[in-house]
Motif scaffolding. Structure first.
Motif, PDB file in Angstrom:
ATOM      1  N   ALA A   1       0.835  -1.208   0.000  1.00  0.00           N
ATOM      2  CA  ALA A   1       0.000   0.000   0.000  1.00  0.00           C
ATOM      3  C   ALA A   1       0.868   1.255   0.000  1.00  0.00           C
ATOM      4  O   ALA A   1       0.579   2.244  -0.699  1.00  0.00           O
ATOM      5  CB  ALA A   1      -0.923  -0.008   1.209  1.00  0.00           C
ATOM      6  N   TRP A   2       1.937   1.222   0.787  1.00  0.00           N
ATOM      7  CA  TRP A   2       2.890   2.353   0.860  1.00  0.00           C
ATOM      8  C   TRP A   2       3.518   2.618  -0.505  1.00  0.00           C
ATOM      9  O   TRP A   2       3.596   3.760  -0.957  1.00  0.00           O
ATOM     10  CB  TRP A   2       3.935   2.001   1.904  1.00  0.00           C
ATOM     11  N   LEU A   3       3.931   1.547  -1.190  1.00  0.00           N
ATOM     12  CA  LEU A   3       4.548   1.703  -2.498  1.00  0.00           C
ATOM     13  C   LEU A   3       3.525   2.196  -3.522  1.00  0.00           C
ATOM     14  O   LEU A   3       3.839   3.064  -4.352  1.00  0.00           O
ATOM     15  CB  LEU A   3       5.161   0.377  -2.956  1.00  0.00           C
ATOM     16  N   SER A   4       2.314   1.662  -3.476  1.00  0.00           N
ATOM     17  CA  SER A   4       1.274   2.092  -4.417  1.00  0.00           C
ATOM     18  C   SER A   4       0.970   3.574  -4.258  1.00  0.00           C
ATOM     19  O   SER A   4       0.787   4.291  -5.253  1.00  0.00           O
ATOM     20  CB  SER A   4      -0.003   1.273  -4.218  1.00  0.00           C
ATOM     21  N   GLU A   5       0.917   4.032  -3.013  1.00  0.00           N
ATOM     22  CA  GLU A   5       0.661   5.455  -2.784  1.00  0.00           C
ATOM     23  C   GLU A   5       1.772   6.303  -3.385  1.00  0.00           C
ATOM     24  O   GLU A   5       1.517   7.353  -3.988  1.00  0.00           O
ATOM     25  CB  GLU A   5       0.535   5.739  -1.293  1.00  0.00           C
ATOM     26  N   PHE A   6       3.004   5.853  -3.231  1.00  0.00           N
ATOM     27  CA  PHE A   6       4.140   6.579  -3.822  1.00  0.00           C
ATOM     28  C   PHE A   6       4.008   6.642  -5.340  1.00  0.00           C
ATOM     29  O   PHE A   6       4.121   7.714  -5.947  1.00  0.00           O
ATOM     30  CB  PHE A   6       5.447   5.897  -3.419  1.00  0.00           C
ATOM     31  N   ILE A   7       3.744   5.515  -5.969  1.00  0.00           N
ATOM     32  CA  ILE A   7       3.676   5.457  -7.427  1.00  0.00           C
ATOM     33  C   ILE A   7       2.491   6.259  -7.970  1.00  0.00           C
ATOM     34  O   ILE A   7       2.553   6.808  -9.076  1.00  0.00           O
ATOM     35  CB  ILE A   7       3.622   3.984  -7.888  1.00  0.00           C
ATOM     36  N   ASP A   8       1.426   6.345  -7.189  1.00  0.00           N
ATOM     37  CA  ASP A   8       0.232   7.085  -7.628  1.00  0.00           C
ATOM     38  C   ASP A   8       0.283   8.569  -7.304  1.00  0.00           C
ATOM     39  O   ASP A   8      -0.643   9.314  -7.653  1.00  0.00           O
ATOM     40  CB  ASP A   8      -1.019   6.486  -6.973  1.00  0.00           C
ATOM     41  N   SER A   9       1.348   9.017  -6.660  1.00  0.00           N
ATOM     42  CA  SER A   9       1.416  10.399  -6.192  1.00  0.00           C
ATOM     43  C   SER A   9       1.766  11.375  -7.316  1.00  0.00           C
ATOM     44  O   SER A   9       2.381  11.013  -8.321  1.00  0.00           O
ATOM     45  CB  SER A   9       2.451  10.525  -5.069  1.00  0.00           C
TER      46      SER A   9
END
Length: 217
Positions: free
Chosen positions: A185-193
Motif C-alpha cells: 500500500a505504501w509503495l502504491s501510494e508513492f507510485i500514484d502520487s
C-alpha cells in the motif's frame, strides 16, 4: 565556473537520481537539468565527477555534490515545507541509518536479483529472498504507522521508495503475492502520487549547447 542556477546531472530511471529529484521538487529548488545516457556519459559530467555516477549537483558557488543523500539534504536544508527532516517519530540520524542499510545492503541484493547475468554464479531467487528480508522489516514498521517514521512522509520514505519500486517491478506478480500488505500500500501510494508523476517526466538527452531545461517546472 559561474552559473545562474545549480546544475543537476541525472538519469530518469536511476533510483539514486530519482531521490535527488524528489527532494528538489518538494523544496522547489530550481536547477538546470542535464539528462544523460549512462552508456554515453558526457565529458562535462566526467570532468566534474570522474566516478561517472548520477546524480551530480553543482551549486551556484561551484560546490559539487555527487551523493544522492547529500543532494537531498542540501535541498531540504534550504526549504523543507513538508518537514521531511522533521519526523514525527525518531530522528534524522535514525532515518539516515535506515537509508544507509538499504543503500549498502538491500541495493547489493537488488542489483543481483534484477541483473543476475552481470554477476558470475548468482542465483536470482536467493538474492530476491535476501532482499525480501529488508522489505519484511519495512512492512513491520508500516504496521505501526502509515509511513516509516510517523503518519506523514519523511526523507526516509522518499529515499527508499525508488529502490523498493525497482525491486517490485523486477517481478511484480511475485511481489504482489507476498504478505506485505502495508508495504504494498505504501509503495502504491508513492507510485500514484503527483510528485512521482513529476519526477518520472521524460526529458531529452542533454548535449552541450542545448537550450537549458529547467527543473522542476
Amino acid at each position: 565556473m559561474s552559473i545562474t542556477y545549480p546544475i543537476l546531472y541525472s538519469f530518469r530511471r536511476c533510483p539514486f537520481a530519482m531521490r535527488a529529484r524528489l527532494a528538489l521538487i518538494v523544496s522547489n529548488q530550481l536547477c538546470e537539468l542535464r539528462e544523460v545516457v549512462l552508456r554515453d556519459k558526457p565529458q562535462e559530467m566526467l570532468k566534474v565527477s570522474p566516478k561517472g555516477t548520477v546524480p551530480i549537483l553543482i551549486d551556484i558557488d561551484g560546490r559539487i555534490l555527487d551523493e544522492s543523500i547529500d543532494i537531498m539534504l542540501w535541498a531540504l536544508a534550504q526549504y523543507d515545507p513538508e518537514k521531511w527532516l522533521m519526523p514525527e517519530q525518531g530522528s534524522v540520524a535514525e532515518m539516515l541509518e535506515l537509508i544507509a542499510q538499504f543503500d549498502n545492503g538491500f541495493k547489493y541484493h537488488l542489483d543481483r536479483y534484477k541483473y543476475p547475468n552481470r554477476y558470475e554464479g548468482i542465483d536470482a531467487e536467493v538474492q530476491r529472498t535476501e532482499g525480501g528480508l529488508y522489505l519484511e522489516k519495512l512492512n513491520v514498521k508500516l504496521r505501526k504507522k502509515k509511513y516509516l517514521f510517523g503518519n506523514r512522509v519523511t526523507l526516509a520514505d522518499m529515499a527508499i521508495a525508488p529502490f523498493v519500486r525497482q525491486f517490485a517491478d523486477t517481478d511484480r506478480d511475485w511481489f504482489n503475492t507476498q504478505p506485505w500488505l502495508q508495504l504494498q500500500a505504501w509503495l502504491s501510494e508513492f507510485i500514484d502520487s503527483e510528485i512521482y508523476t513529476q519526477v518520472m517526466k521524460k526529458y531529452p538527452k542533454w548535449e552541450p549547447g542545448n537550450v537549458a531545461v529547467m527543473f522542476p517546472h
